[in-house]
Motif scaffolding. Structure first.
Motif, short mmCIF file in Angstrom:
data_model
loop_
_atom_site.label_atom_id
_atom_site.label_comp_id
_atom_site.label_asym_id
_atom_site.label_seq_id
_atom_site.Cartn_x
_atom_site.Cartn_y
_atom_site.Cartn_z
N LEU A 109 0.34 -1.28 0.52
CA LEU A 109 -0.02 0.16 0.31
C LEU A 109 1.04 1.39 -0.01
O LEU A 109 1.65 1.40 0.75
N ASP A 110 0.58 2.16 -0.72
CA ASP A 110 1.88 3.61 -1.19
C ASP A 110 3.32 3.05 -0.49
O ASP A 110 3.70 4.19 -0.19
N GLY A 111 3.78 1.95 -1.30
CA GLY A 111 4.96 2.05 -0.38
C GLY A 111 5.41 1.12 0.58
O GLY A 111 6.43 0.97 1.50
N PHE A 112 4.36 0.50 1.17
CA PHE A 112 4.64 -0.07 2.38
C PHE A 112 4.14 -1.55 2.63
O PHE A 112 3.16 -1.87 1.01
N ARG A 113 4.64 -2.78 2.90
CA ARG A 113 4.88 -3.61 2.80
C ARG A 113 3.78 -3.80 3.66
O ARG A 113 3.80 -4.31 4.84
N LEU A 114 2.20 -4.18 3.96
CA LEU A 114 1.58 -4.45 4.96
C LEU A 114 2.29 -5.91 5.48
O LEU A 114 2.23 -7.43 4.45
N GLU A 115 2.75 -6.94 7.07
CA GLU A 115 2.68 -7.78 7.03
C GLU A 115 1.75 -8.76 7.27
O GLU A 115 1.59 -9.98 7.32
N ARG A 116 1.19 -7.92 9.03
CA ARG A 116 -0.02 -8.53 9.70
C ARG A 116 -1.13 -7.74 10.06
O ARG A 116 -0.70 -6.29 10.25
N LEU A 117 -2.05 -7.96 9.87
CA LEU A 117 -2.88 -7.37 11.17
C LEU A 117 -3.01 -6.86 12.52
O LEU A 117 -2.30 -8.21 13.42
N LEU A 118 -2.60 -5.62 12.60
CA LEU A 118 -2.44 -5.19 14.68
C LEU A 118 -3.71 -5.81 15.62
O LEU A 118 -3.99 -5.91 16.55
N GLY A 119 -4.47 -5.07 14.72
CA GLY A 119 -5.92 -4.68 15.23
C GLY A 119 -6.36 -4.34 15.10
O GLY A 119 -6.80 -3.67 12.97
N ARG A 120 -8.37 -4.45 14.84
CA ARG A 120 -9.01 -3.68 14.16
C ARG A 120 -10.28 -2.71 14.58
O ARG A 120 -11.13 -3.60 15.86
N GLY A 121 -10.92 -1.78 14.09
CA GLY A 121 -12.00 -1.18 15.02
C GLY A 121 -12.94 -1.43 14.21
O GLY A 121 -13.23 -1.76 13.27
N GLY A 122 -13.86 0.16 14.30
CA GLY A 122 -15.33 0.17 13.69
C GLY A 122 -15.01 0.86 12.48
O GLY A 122 -15.34 0.92 11.31
N MET A 123 -14.21 1.82 12.32
CA MET A 123 -13.80 1.94 10.80
C MET A 123 -12.48 1.49 10.02
O MET A 123 -12.15 2.69 8.66
N GLY A 124 -10.88 1.36 11.08
CA GLY A 124 -10.31 1.56 10.21
C GLY A 124 -9.34 -0.11 10.57
O GLY A 124 -10.16 -0.21 11.95
N ALA A 125 -8.39 -0.42 10.43
CA ALA A 125 -7.55 -1.75 10.64
C ALA A 125 -5.82 -1.15 11.20
O ALA A 125 -5.20 0.06 10.23
#
Length: 396
Positions: free
Chosen positions: A98-114
């Motif tokens: 995503l825009d130059g950042f390689r996502l490795e793993r999910l840390l947390g999720r809320g109502g509108m964002g992750a």
């Protein structure tokens, strides 16, 4: 659930005014009469929006301002409800890069964002990337990200997470933070040793002091919104519900707005009053009390739920009873934060910081010198009252 759709029981329709906004919190805390409790749950079984709200409360998630009904919205089958139903699983999945950042793993999720742990492709470093994952971001979601970006940009402090970049992808905002390799306070297993909690309280108060001095009220301080690093440093995160204040230290008055997590709301916020620095300090007191004891004190019955100041049963007395050996000065500081009347709390976070740091120095002195002076000796302010609330609050 004021202004909500009709409640049903055995085919009988009751007007929505049977449950008010504060009744939702009362239901969550188990304080509703049995008959009303049955009606509320019967209604929630038929209303996806209210069912989602109750699930949100049960998990201690934040309650955004527009969850307080302002107008009725149309729903299916001819019924109307004030709450927008949400589908937690209906979210946008970001790309692997995503825009130059390689996502490795999910840390947390809320109502509108992750929040993802991400690798910066431009350099050898890890960051925390928070992205809006709503399928169709609405004004509230966009405003929350904008508010958080503005709030964090104002604050530079070791006890507040640092924001490094703001961007947008596919019409969805994202924020890039320093990656804090630690645990949220929600991941800890209270009760914790009170000296450790005292250190955490000092860090939380310092972070709030930095925010308040920059004109930012957090409005959603809770265990999940603070991270504890291995070295003991605590950092405030998630300023998505923050608001900005002027010299008076109070959020601008407007329409009724109940914002935050009900479990950690100050009583005046539950009643729709404007947020202040004192309401943030109330949430800090609740958080610290819970870390010390693993539970919260009992609340009084009524719309404005607050701790019942019965003789000898205030927060300080409960701490002493539930946690024998806790420093009475520390207990009195917590009790001052938890005063029902905002005017009886510490007026500013910098005063709370000074008091907590003084208590910590006295505790350290007692341990090293084997001398046990009164915790308030030489503090420069009066001793606590019988209930554990500081006397002479006008000095604060």
């Amino acid at each position: 659930m004021r202004d909500c759709c009709l409640l049903f029981q055995g085919g009988t329709q009751l007007p929505s005014s049977c449950l008010r906004d504060e009744d939702v919190v009362a239901l969550f805390e188990g304080r509703l009469p049995v008959s009303v409790n049955v009606l509320a749950h019967h209604h929630a079984a038929r209303c996806a929006a209210c069912r989602t709200l109750l699930v949100t409360l049960a998990h201690g998630d934040a309650l955004p301002s527009d969850s307080v009904p302002l107008a009725l919205l149309p729903l299916e089958q001819g019924r109307r409800c004030s709450r927008r139903p949400s589908v937690p699983d209906a979210t946008w999945t970001p790309p692997a890069v995503l825009d130059g950042f390689r996502l490795e793993r999910l840390l947390g999720r809320g109502g509108m964002g992750a929040v993802y742990l991400a690798q910066d492709a431009r350099g050898d470093r890890r960051v925390a990337l928070k992205v809006c994952v709503a399928l169709q971001p609405d004004e509230r979601a966009l405003a929350s990200f904008a508010t958080e970006a503005r709030a964090i940009a104002r604050i530079q402090h070791p006890n507040v997470v640092t924001m490094e970049r703001v961007g947008e992808v596919d019409g969805r905002p994202y924020l890039v933070y320093e990656y804090v390799d630690g645990k949220s306070l929600a991941e800890l297993r209270p009760p914790l040793p009170w000296p450790r909690v005292l250190d955490i309280a000092v860090g939380l108060a310092a972070g709030l002091r930095a925010a308040h001095q920059c004109g930012v009220l957090h409005r959603d301080l809770k265990p999940g919104n603070a991270i504890l690093e291995p070295d003991g440093t605590v950092k405030l995160i998630d300023f998505g519900l923050a608001t900005f204040v002027g010299s008076g230290g109070t959020a601008p008055r407007g329409v009724r707005e109940v914002v935050g997590t009900p479990r950690y709301m100050a009583p005046e916020i539950r009643m729709g009053e404007s947020a202040t620095a004192r309401s943030d300090l109330y949430a800090l007191g609740l958080l610290v009390f819970e870390l010390c004891t693993g539970r919260l004190p009992p609340v009084r019955r009524g719309a404005c739920a607050a701790f019942k100041p019965e003789a000898g049963r205030g927060p300080a007395a409960l701490l002493t009873e539930w946690l024998p050996g806790i420093d009475p000065g520390f207990a009195a500081v917590i009790a001052c934060c938890l005063a029902e009347d905002p005017s009886e709390r510490f007026a500013q976070a910098d005063v709370l910081c000074a008091v907590l740091e003084h208590v910590r120095r006295l505790v350290a002195f007692q341990r090293t010198s084997r001398v046990f002076p009164t915790p308030w000796m030489g503090a420069g302010f009066p001793p606590p009252k019988d209930e554990g609330i500081l006397a002479g609050h006008n000095v604060f």
